[in-house]
Scaffold this motif. Structure first.
Motif, PDB file in Angstrom:
ATOM      1  N   ASN A 164       3.970  -0.227  14.484  1.00  0.00           N
ATOM      2  CA  ASN A 164       4.306  -1.125  15.475  1.00  0.00           C
ATOM      3  C   ASN A 164       5.364  -1.904  14.800  1.00  0.00           C
ATOM      4  O   ASN A 164       5.358  -2.231  13.308  1.00  0.00           O
ATOM      5  CB  ASN A 164       3.113  -2.042  15.767  1.00  0.00           C
ATOM      6  N   ASN A 165       6.266  -2.637  15.440  1.00  0.00           N
ATOM      7  CA  ASN A 165       7.523  -3.380  14.993  1.00  0.00           C
ATOM      8  C   ASN A 165       7.058  -4.411  14.378  1.00  0.00           C
ATOM      9  O   ASN A 165       7.327  -5.040  13.283  1.00  0.00           O
ATOM     10  CB  ASN A 165       8.429  -3.725  16.221  1.00  0.00           C
ATOM     11  N   ASN A 166       5.753  -5.068  14.684  1.00  0.00           N
ATOM     12  CA  ASN A 166       5.181  -6.302  14.176  1.00  0.00           C
ATOM     13  C   ASN A 166       4.142  -5.955  13.177  1.00  0.00           C
ATOM     14  O   ASN A 166       3.953  -6.726  12.120  1.00  0.00           O
ATOM     15  CB  ASN A 166       4.516  -6.983  15.143  1.00  0.00           C
ATOM     16  N   ALA A 167       3.459  -4.722  13.225  1.00  0.00           N
ATOM     17  CA  ALA A 167       2.450  -4.401  12.341  1.00  0.00           C
ATOM     18  C   ALA A 167       1.154  -5.448  12.203  1.00  0.00           C
ATOM     19  O   ALA A 167       1.489  -6.410  13.275  1.00  0.00           O
ATOM     20  CB  ALA A 167       3.094  -4.176  10.841  1.00  0.00           C
ATOM     21  N   ARG A 168       0.029  -5.115  11.798  1.00  0.00           N
ATOM     22  CA  ARG A 168      -0.821  -5.966  11.725  1.00  0.00           C
ATOM     23  C   ARG A 168      -1.374  -6.645  10.315  1.00  0.00           C
ATOM     24  O   ARG A 168      -1.197  -5.682   9.277  1.00  0.00           O
ATOM     25  CB  ARG A 168      -2.256  -5.088  12.282  1.00  0.00           C
ATOM     26  N   ALA A 169      -1.476  -7.659  10.351  1.00  0.00           N
ATOM     27  CA  ALA A 169      -2.284  -8.423   8.973  1.00  0.00           C
ATOM     28  C   ALA A 169      -3.483  -9.272   9.510  1.00  0.00           C
ATOM     29  O   ALA A 169      -3.682  -9.432  10.816  1.00  0.00           O
ATOM     30  CB  ALA A 169      -1.133  -9.275   8.662  1.00  0.00           C
ATOM     31  N   PHE A 170      -4.085  -9.397   8.379  1.00  0.00           N
ATOM     32  CA  PHE A 170      -5.381 -10.229   8.562  1.00  0.00           C
ATOM     33  C   PHE A 170      -5.312 -11.596   7.542  1.00  0.00           C
ATOM     34  O   PHE A 170      -4.834 -11.375   6.300  1.00  0.00           O
ATOM     35  CB  PHE A 170      -6.563  -9.450   8.237  1.00  0.00           C
ATOM     36  N   ASP A 171      -5.963 -12.678   8.048  1.00  0.00           N
ATOM     37  CA  ASP A 171      -6.339 -13.695   7.000  1.00  0.00           C
ATOM     38  C   ASP A 171      -7.662 -13.410   6.673  1.00  0.00           C
ATOM     39  O   ASP A 171      -8.571 -13.492   7.125  1.00  0.00           O
ATOM     40  CB  ASP A 171      -6.184 -15.041   7.857  1.00  0.00           C
ATOM     41  N   ALA A 172      -7.532 -13.047   5.234  1.00  0.00           N
ATOM     42  CA  ALA A 172      -9.004 -12.342   4.729  1.00  0.00           C
ATOM     43  C   ALA A 172      -9.540 -12.702   3.412  1.00  0.00           C
ATOM     44  O   ALA A 172      -8.282 -13.364   2.611  1.00  0.00           O
ATOM     45  CB  ALA A 172      -8.770 -10.733   4.706  1.00  0.00           C
ATOM     46  N   VAL A 173     -10.588 -12.698   3.163  1.00  0.00           N
ATOM     47  CA  VAL A 173     -10.956 -12.664   1.592  1.00  0.00           C
ATOM     48  C   VAL A 173     -11.508 -11.202   1.406  1.00  0.00           C
ATOM     49  O   VAL A 173     -12.348 -10.749   2.042  1.00  0.00           O
ATOM     50  CB  VAL A 173     -12.174 -13.771   1.470  1.00  0.00           C
ATOM     51  N   ARG A 174     -11.107 -10.763   0.283  1.00  0.00           N
ATOM     52  CA  ARG A 174     -11.532  -9.380  -0.103  1.00  0.00           C
ATOM     53  C   ARG A 174     -11.786  -9.301  -1.756  1.00  0.00           C
ATOM     54  O   ARG A 174     -11.070  -9.687  -2.568  1.00  0.00           O
ATOM     55  CB  ARG A 174     -10.283  -8.352   0.238  1.00  0.00           C
ATOM     56  N   ALA A 175     -12.803  -8.458  -1.854  1.00  0.00           N
ATOM     57  CA  ALA A 175     -13.178  -8.280  -3.371  1.00  0.00           C
ATOM     58  C   ALA A 175     -13.291  -6.648  -3.464  1.00  0.00           C
ATOM     59  O   ALA A 175     -13.822  -5.930  -2.640  1.00  0.00           O
ATOM     60  CB  ALA A 175     -14.493  -9.003  -3.652  1.00  0.00           C
ATOM     61  N   THR A 176     -12.614  -6.301  -4.626  1.00  0.00           N
ATOM     62  CA  THR A 176     -12.305  -4.843  -4.854  1.00  0.00           C
ATOM     63  C   THR A 176     -12.852  -4.464  -6.250  1.00  0.00           C
ATOM     64  O   THR A 176     -12.421  -5.169  -7.225  1.00  0.00           O
ATOM     65  CB  THR A 176     -10.785  -4.480  -4.751  1.00  0.00           C
TER      66      THR A 176
END
Length: 492
Positions: A164-176
């Motif tokens: 997609n031209n805009n792509a997708r993002a998230f406002d997130a907290v992530r632990a790896t």
């Protein structure tokens, strides 16, 4: 270009400020050539730049009717990204990325519809901005906080939708937690809604959390397992394409609470003498409200617009074989996809599988005419690699609806044809065969930082589309659809 210059003017002061703060670092800079990371100060500062230009053409992709040019168009989609990574310590990384998405050439489509691709417009906005922190470099547990991509497996349920031209993002907290034999991610996120004439913000009515485990413990397989929970209290529809400049990409999933448990298995390269396998299966439970997104009566059929119990499932399976000793190393593949649909829209049980945040292209055809929900698909194809830089893929997809009393949904999870087509389906007992699609795609890496890609898709309209065709432009005829594109990508 004008867009690239504007982004550079905005972010250059940030680079200067970071450079001033880094005077204590070693100022030596390694030699650079295109395709290498652009780094300074012992790689404590790194720039990234991407430019993508795509010429696209669509015909009949919404209405399947030659007599009614509903949003058929030709356009150029442009996307520019400029990113900055700062690593002040071994344990801390800061990243920010501006993105500018624009469309060119698309013209107004009559008095009702303005520019077809305006939902692909999102002039200069903050696409990603996050902090990554590893408290103890000796123990690989990291935390990423802020606006970021989330991408797991084949992206059938969670992806950045980068096509997609805009792509997708998230406002997130992530632990790896990263170990030699596995990676475990825990996250909680809000999806970011692109807006063509406003600052992008998170959809705080849609909280998505999960655990995702990717294991390499088995020598011949990569095995994933996941547990996902989505709590959604509102439906943010796509803005109707009118003369209003401010358009929203929307968030079309139904309200409710959905728990998804699943697993994904992929054989490792060369594990089975040229044969490869991919399998994914997911089950869902919970409750949803009005998953169709329609009023209480459609086509004479009453629709339950209240809360329903949710129980659904989906399966993906693919087998391939690569001829290693043949020129271009052809790989033949067969694929099966199924996602449950809802046979009765007026009872207290919803059985439509929800694919959450997929990257639909090209999982179910290049045209994105059908999503991994209420569908049955058989596909076959061949992948060729004439040279190390050139890849060609030819594929054929056949589509049926799992339940004709449930809408046909496209890759954006929107009912294709809206109330008109769905009403005709509920009142007419149509065939379940939607049609079949032939795709041809070619990608060539001119250099490690520049690539060309082109593709063509033809969708042969099936009996379901003919049986449910709404009256458009004075007719109910049904025609095939076409899609073509040519794309240039730069990455520095």
């Amino acid at each position: 270009m004008r867009v690239s210059s504007t982004i550079l003017a905005l972010i250059l002061p940030l680079h200067l400020a970071v450079a001033d703060a880094a005077d204590a670092f070693d100022l030596s800079t390694t030699s650079w050539s295109p395709g290498d990371p652009i780094t300074f100060y012992d790689e404590r500062i790194e720039w990234s730049f991407e430019e993508r230009m795509r010429l696209v053409f669509f015909e009949n992709w919404i209405d399947f009717n030659d007599n009614f040019d509903l949003r058929d168009d030709l356009a150029i989609l442009q996307r520019v990204r400029l990113g900055l990574t700062v690593r002040p310590t071994e344990s801390l990384e800061l990243f920010a990325e501006l993105q500018d998405s624009r469309t060119w050439l698309d013209e107004p489509q009559g008095p009702t519809f303005n520019r077809e691709f305006i939902n692909h417009d999102n002039p200069i906005d903050l696409h990603r901005a996050h902090v990554r922190w590893v408290p103890d470099p000796a123990f690989p547990l990291g935390f990423t906080v802020g606006r970021q991509h989330l991408s797991f497996g084949d992206e059938r349920l969670i992806g950045s939708n980068d096509w997609n031209n805009n792509a997708r993002a998230f406002d997130a907290v992530r632990a790896t937690l990263l170990q030699p034999d596995f990676q475990l991610d825990a996250f909680s996120a809000w999806p970011v809604i692109p807006e063509s004439d406003d600052v992008d913000g998170p959809d705080t009515e849609d909280l998505f959390s999960g655990l995702y485990l990717e294991s390499h413990h088995l020598s011949d397989w990569t095995a994933d397992a996941y547990l996902l929970y989505r709590h959604k209290t509102d439906v943010d529809r796509n803005t109707t394409l009118t003369n209003n400049d401010n358009q929203r990409s929307g968030n079309n999933a139904p309200r409710g609470d959905v728990v998804t448990v699943g697993t994904r298995w992929e054989s490792n390269p060369d594990a089975y003498s040229g044969v490869d396998f991919r399998v994914e299966a997911a089950l869902q439970t919970g409750q949803t409200t009005n998953p169709k997104g329609f009023t209480s009566t459609v086509g004479g059929q009453t629709i339950n617009t209240g809360s329903q119990q949710h129980l659904a499932g989906a399966v993906h399976a693919q087998i391939g074989y690569t001829f290693k000793d043949v020129p271009a190393e052809p790989r033949l593949f067969l694929e099966f996809n199924y996602a449950s649909g809802d046979s009765n829209p007026d009872d207290d049980l919803n059985t439509t599988f929800q694919p959450h945040y997929p990257t639909p292209n090209p999982l179910h055809g290049q045209m994105d005419r059908i999503a991994w929900m209420n569908m049955l698909e058989f596909a076959q194809g061949i992948e060729l690699q004439p040279t190390s830089k050139w890849t060609v893929i030819l594929s054929h997809h056949l589509f049926w609806l799992a339940e004709v009393n449930d809408p046909l949904r496209n890759g954006n999870q929107v009912a294709l044809g809206g109330t008109g087509r769905y009403g005709n389906a509920l009142s007419g007992n149509p065939s379940a065969f939607v049609g079949h699609e032939v795709d041809l795609k070619s990608r060539y890496h001119l250099t490690r930082w520049m690539s060309l890609e082109a593709g063509y898709a033809h969708f042969f309209a099936g009996d379901y589309l003919r049986d449910t065709a709404p009256t458009l432009g004075g007719s109910r005829q049904t025609n095939d659809a076409d899609f073509a594109y040519f794309q240039l990508s730069l990455s520095l």
